[in-house]
Motif scaffolding. Structure first.
Motif, short mmCIF file in Angstrom:
data_model
loop_
_atom_site.label_atom_id
_atom_site.label_comp_id
_atom_site.label_asym_id
_atom_site.label_seq_id
_atom_site.Cartn_x
_atom_site.Cartn_y
_atom_site.Cartn_z
N TYR A 204 -4.76 5.78 -7.99
CA TYR A 204 -4.32 4.77 -7.33
C TYR A 204 -5.58 3.73 -6.96
O TYR A 204 -6.52 4.55 -6.47
CB TYR A 204 -3.42 5.17 -6.15
N ASP B 57 -3.14 -1.76 -5.99
CA ASP B 57 -2.66 -2.27 -4.56
C ASP B 57 -3.24 -3.69 -4.54
O ASP B 57 -4.58 -4.02 -4.14
CB ASP B 57 -2.89 -1.61 -3.16
N LYS C 112 0.92 4.03 -3.32
CA LYS C 112 0.54 5.29 -2.84
C LYS C 112 1.46 6.21 -3.45
O LYS C 112 1.26 7.36 -3.91
CB LYS C 112 0.01 5.49 -1.37
N GLU D 245 -6.87 1.47 -4.19
CA GLU D 245 -6.60 0.93 -2.80
C GLU D 245 -6.89 -0.49 -2.58
O GLU D 245 -7.84 -1.14 -3.43
CB GLU D 245 -6.98 1.48 -1.52
N SER E 96 0.82 -1.09 0.10
CA SER E 96 0.00 -0.12 -0.07
C SER E 96 0.84 1.34 0.05
O SER E 96 0.71 2.46 -0.64
CB SER E 96 -0.94 -0.06 1.21
#
Length: 346
Positions: free
Chosen positions: A196, A242, A186, A198, A182
């Motif tokens: 991005y 991610d 980021k 998550e 993560s």
């Protein structure tokens, strides 16, 4: 006396569709009652062009959807698609014109283009139509299709958002617990000034205090996949992600004693990344209330199990190790290499 409606058309490969095409369409649509946009495509020719100019091949249905989104509220514009299977160097203008006239099915009054040299061809094949050349010197939008293909990322501003998304490079960061996924994703998104996505699984873990059901893993994989499709529209050449569906399958298998989701496997098949960065578990394990496998041997074992899941599915990845600074710098090298030779071929 009833005024006769005028008909015109614009033909092209639209590979890719760009702001110059939009200007041409808007300008032409102001001059006729009915304007046809004719997409002429040839899988062999168009693949050869993309290969020559160093971009990934864009199928005709994708290009047709680009044009469709562009003209969806222009009431006097209609779309036609023709498969001509001809190469530029020996293009048969006669047969091409016959196919276009047959598809339009009515008298053509105007042919629009940005190329003066097409006038003789159009005069021969559309003797009752007038060739109107719009912005031949590219003063309004200074780009041609060939120039754009050869430098897609250097001419990013010439592409509409809905075209850009098909050229955005997708970079996913994967790995086991507490390996910095993560944090890296980021930071990379901030550095490259882009979007991005998550980790959806983590959001579920936080929401349900780490008490997930088997069924939730399908929702995790689907939501994560769909979030990427939403974010990519506004991405700046790159989209950072991610984790992905193999990681979701890994945790389903781990926490539910060998369970496997067929739906997640289907998502694994359709997801498509230009770069998979696999972070090795060689940074300090950090407890955050959701993690519980910090012992060195367990971390190593999980790392090998996850790697094997990628290998078993034929998914290539690049291992990245070292401290946080080394990981960031190595990732930058890998990402920048995606844009060598106009972004590579896919």
């Amino acid at each position: 006396m009833v005024n006769k409606k005028t008909t015109g058309f614009i033909g092209g490969k639209f590979l890719p569709f760009h702001q110059g095409h939009i200007y041409l369409i808007v300008a032409a649509s102001n001059m006729v009652d009915e304007l046809y946009i004719v997409l002429t495509s040839s899988k062999n020719r168009d693949k050869q062009l993309c290969e020559r100019d160093g971009i990934k091949y864009i199928p005709d249905d994708v290009r047709f959807s680009w044009i469709g989104e562009s003209v969806n509220n222009l009431e006097n514009v209609k779309l036609i698609q023709i498969e001509d299977d001809q190469f530029d160097e020996n293009y048969d203008w006669d047969s091409g014109a016959e196919a276009i006239k047959k598809a339009i099915g009515k008298k053509i009054d105007f042919v629009f283009s940005s190329e003066k040299e097409y006038t003789e061809h159009f005069k021969k094949n559309y003797p009752n139509a007038k060739h109107i050349v719009i912005d031949s010197e590219r003063k309004t939008i200074n780009i041609s299709g060939t120039q754009l293909r050869r430098n897609i990322y250097g001419n990013w501003d010439k592409l509409p958002d809905y075209v850009r998304k098909d050229f955005v490079k997708r970079v996913v960061v994967v790995g086991t617990e507490s390996c910095g996924k993560s944090t890296l994703a980021k930071k990379l998104a901030k550095f490259y000034n882009t979007q991005y996505v998550e980790e959806t699984g983590r959001k579920y873990c936080e929401k349900y205090s780490n008490r997930l059901t088997k069924e939730m893993f399908d929702f995790i994989a689907m939501e994560h996949f769909l979030e990427q499709e939403k974010k990519i529209v506004n991405s700046n050449k790159l989209l950072f992600v991610d984790s992905e569906a193999v990681v979701t399958q890994f945790y389903l298998n781990k926490y539910f004693y060998g369970e496997k989701s067929n739906l997640i496997e289907e998502i694994i098949k359709i997801q498509n990344y230009d770069l998979v960065i696999f972070l090795e578990p060689d940074v300090k394990w950090v407890s955050d209330g959701l993690r519980n496998e910090g012992e060195e041997e367990i971390r190593k074992k999980n790392n090998e199990l996850m790697k094997n899941m990628f290998k078993d599915r034929g998914i290539k990845f690049v291992s990245v190790r070292g401290n946080y600074a080394q990981r960031f710098n190595k990732s930058r090298e890998l990402i920048n290499s995606l844009f060598l030779n106009n972004g590579g071929r896919k």
